[in-house]
Enzyme design. Structure first.
Site, short mmCIF file in Angstrom:
data_model
loop_
_atom_site.label_atom_id
_atom_site.label_comp_id
_atom_site.label_asym_id
_atom_site.label_seq_id
_atom_site.Cartn_x
_atom_site.Cartn_y
_atom_site.Cartn_z
N ASN A 188 -3.19 4.79 1.47
CA ASN A 188 -4.26 5.20 2.41
C ASN A 188 -5.53 5.66 1.72
O ASN A 188 -6.33 6.39 2.33
CB ASN A 188 -3.77 6.30 3.37
CG ASN A 188 -2.58 5.87 4.18
OD1 ASN A 188 -2.54 4.75 4.69
ND2 ASN A 188 -1.60 6.75 4.30
N GLU A 214 -2.78 -5.24 -4.22
CA GLU A 214 -1.39 -4.83 -4.50
C GLU A 214 -0.97 -5.24 -5.92
O GLU A 214 0.13 -5.76 -6.15
CB GLU A 214 -0.44 -5.43 -3.47
CG GLU A 214 -0.78 -5.10 -2.03
CD GLU A 214 -0.59 -3.62 -1.67
OE1 GLU A 214 -0.13 -2.85 -2.53
OE2 GLU A 214 -0.92 -3.25 -0.53
#
Length: 213
Positions: A12, A102
């Site tokens: 986040n 990622e």
């Protein structure tokens, strides 16, 4: 010289949002970019998903045994060929940047491929990801990036208590867990949904009973 950048942060912290913004910034100036992510990241399938709701298809998915540099070079050639087909001006068209989401899920060898893309092929590579798993252990891809990236930048977020978040707590069935496989994609579970919460050191130790790793 082009560089390999690692922009990291806890869950986040806006990593995917920052990546999509970087892609937009390049393209707004008429430059072309390539986007990729590890195939193991099944969230969003072949898309990069920001928690703010923005999405974008990647140009290629990197499998666990893939040669990331070879895949990039194939996509780079595709971009060049498409530019010729579009009858663009005679000045050569090339990829301005490779953006990886990622990146923690890549292998150490694939991170080395990203370094070669920057150094040998002259294309900047911006890799986004998290450093540590829910047990506070470094992902192999992140560990390699921390070792060889030319530039490191932390993207910050806050814990529920207001302190800076540095850890990623795994929640299954509404409870924090501290054992299990390193990789479990949030939202992808057969019976109990796996989610994550960004935690500061104090809150992590409180939830884990003082355990680190």
């Amino acid at each position: 010289m082009a560089k390999l950048y690692f922009r990291y942060g806890a869950m986040n912290s806006g990593k995917s949002t920052a990546l999509l913004q970087a892609a937009y910034n390049y393209e707004e100036r008429g430059q072309r970019v390539l986007l990729a992510k590890p195939e193991i990241d099944t969230k969003g399938a072949s898309q990069i998903e920001s928690r703010l709701g923005m999405t974008r298809d990647v140009d290629f998915l990197i499998g666990s045994d893939d040669d990331a540099r070879a895949m990039f070079l194939r996509e780079r050639e595709r971009v060049r060929n498409e530019a010729q087909d579009e009858l663009l001006p005679s000045e050569p068209v090339d990829v301005a940047c490779l953006l990886i989401d990622e990146a923690q899920f890549l292998s150490a060898e694939q991170i080395d491929d990203l370094f070669r893309i920057a150094v040998l092929d002259g294309i900047p590579v911006m890799a986004y990801g998290i450093r540590n798993d829910f047990r506070t252990q470094a992902f192999p891809g992140s560990a390699r990036l921390l070792a060889i990236a030319h530039s490191l930048e932390e993207l910050k977020t806050i814990c529920r208590c207001g302190r800076k978040a540095v850890f990623n707590g795994r929640i299954i069935g509404g409870r924090f867990v501290f054992d299990g496989d390193q990789v479990a994609i949030d939202g992808a579970g057969d019976e109990l949904v796996t989610t994550y919460e960004s935690l500061c050191g104090n809150c992590y130790l409180e939830e884990s009973g003082g355990r680190l790793g």
